[in-house]
Enzyme design. Sequence first.
Site, mmCIF file in Angstrom:
data_model
loop_
_atom_site.group_PDB
_atom_site.id
_atom_site.type_symbol
_atom_site.label_atom_id
_atom_site.label_comp_id
_atom_site.label_asym_id
_atom_site.label_seq_id
_atom_site.Cartn_x
_atom_site.Cartn_y
_atom_site.Cartn_z
ATOM 1 N N SER A 150 -1.475 -4.312 10.217
ATOM 2 C CA SER A 150 -1.306 -2.859 10.217
ATOM 3 C C SER A 150 -2.369 -2.133 11.033
ATOM 4 O O SER A 150 -2.474 -0.910 10.962
ATOM 5 C CB SER A 150 -1.312 -2.334 8.773
ATOM 6 O OG SER A 150 -0.130 -2.710 8.116
ATOM 7 N N SER A 152 0.829 -1.201 0.000
ATOM 8 C CA SER A 152 0.000 0.000 0.000
ATOM 9 C C SER A 152 0.867 1.256 0.000
ATOM 10 O O SER A 152 0.556 2.237 -0.689
ATOM 11 C CB SER A 152 -0.951 -0.013 1.201
ATOM 12 O OG SER A 152 -0.246 -0.261 2.412
ATOM 13 N N GLY A 187 2.637 -3.539 11.426
ATOM 14 C CA GLY A 187 2.753 -2.599 10.333
ATOM 15 C C GLY A 187 2.267 -1.214 10.697
ATOM 16 O O GLY A 187 1.967 -0.408 9.815
ATOM 17 N N LYS A 211 1.616 -9.606 8.448
ATOM 18 C CA LYS A 211 1.748 -8.196 8.789
ATOM 19 C C LYS A 211 0.376 -7.677 9.191
ATOM 20 O O LYS A 211 -0.569 -7.746 8.416
ATOM 21 C CB LYS A 211 2.281 -7.394 7.599
ATOM 22 C CG LYS A 211 2.345 -5.890 7.866
ATOM 23 C CD LYS A 211 2.714 -5.110 6.614
ATOM 24 C CE LYS A 211 2.711 -3.604 6.892
ATOM 25 N NZ LYS A 211 2.968 -2.791 5.680
#
Length: 310
Positions: A168, A47, A191, A166
């Site tokens: 986030s 991203s 993240g 991960k």
Amino acid sequence: MTINLKGLLLPITTPFKDDEAIDFAGLTANLQKWTKAGVDGFVLLGSTGERVNLDEREYDQVIEAARGAVPKTLTFIVGAGQQSTRGTIKEIERAAAAGAEAVLVITPSFYKSAITQEALIKHYQAIADASTVPVMLYSMPDLTGIKIEPETAARLSEHPNIIGMKDSSNDIAKFAEAVRATREDFVMMIGNGTVFLEALQAGARSGILAVGCAVPDLCLEVHRAFQSGELNHAAALQEKLTPLARAVTKTYGVGGLKTAMNMAGYVGGAVRTPLRLPNAEARSEIKNSLREANEALSDAKFLAVSEARP
């Protein structure tokens, strides 16, 4: 394949020139500078890397350019994830052919109501079965509206080709639950730089932190201090890291991060529309947060030198 997933990995940006063409020279310069800073590896085209703003040819070109600039001793992960399982598998094939050691696969989200936890399990299992490189799960609910629940992570961790996740979000309770539920060698990575220290305390092995693209030294020092048991020191640094991390992710997004990178001497460059760089007021906020973060690190280094003197 053994992949180092400990320490600090940077989810790097893709720098663009003013005409929105990819700045490959800037990409290489950033990777070289981050390598000298001592980071443990890189994650491309997630991203933060504006994967959704690149076409397929550019996707391959960025991987190949970065692979040529990153030492083989550092971890090299590539982001992937189309809306269909079939499309994701094909994308991973290209990433692996271009040099990816592993792939970080974001959840599909367009047909949100259909993306149940069971659908995610089937999706990731099929991907892991087909992939020639290890797969990491990527839960990014702020962008996708889809969260990988701890129970889902636990079931997927049983697959031998799924090596970590991960997360986030800033949900440390759920993060800790996932750490406990997944197999022992499954690597949980945070993240979200606003809760880096909390996540380490909850069992994170490492961080994949966007804010680290602007202040890698500070993120590395938080991790080092935690590993050394210097928790007060780590907490003081985290206090200064948090406002900057929030500004360059949730508040001002990729444009904010690229602005902070420009201020820190990296090649941030432009974003691709419809994304925009922050306005003057936002730039001032980012500049102040960056200054305070750097001052905290400088003070910490000065104190360490003073205490080391006889």
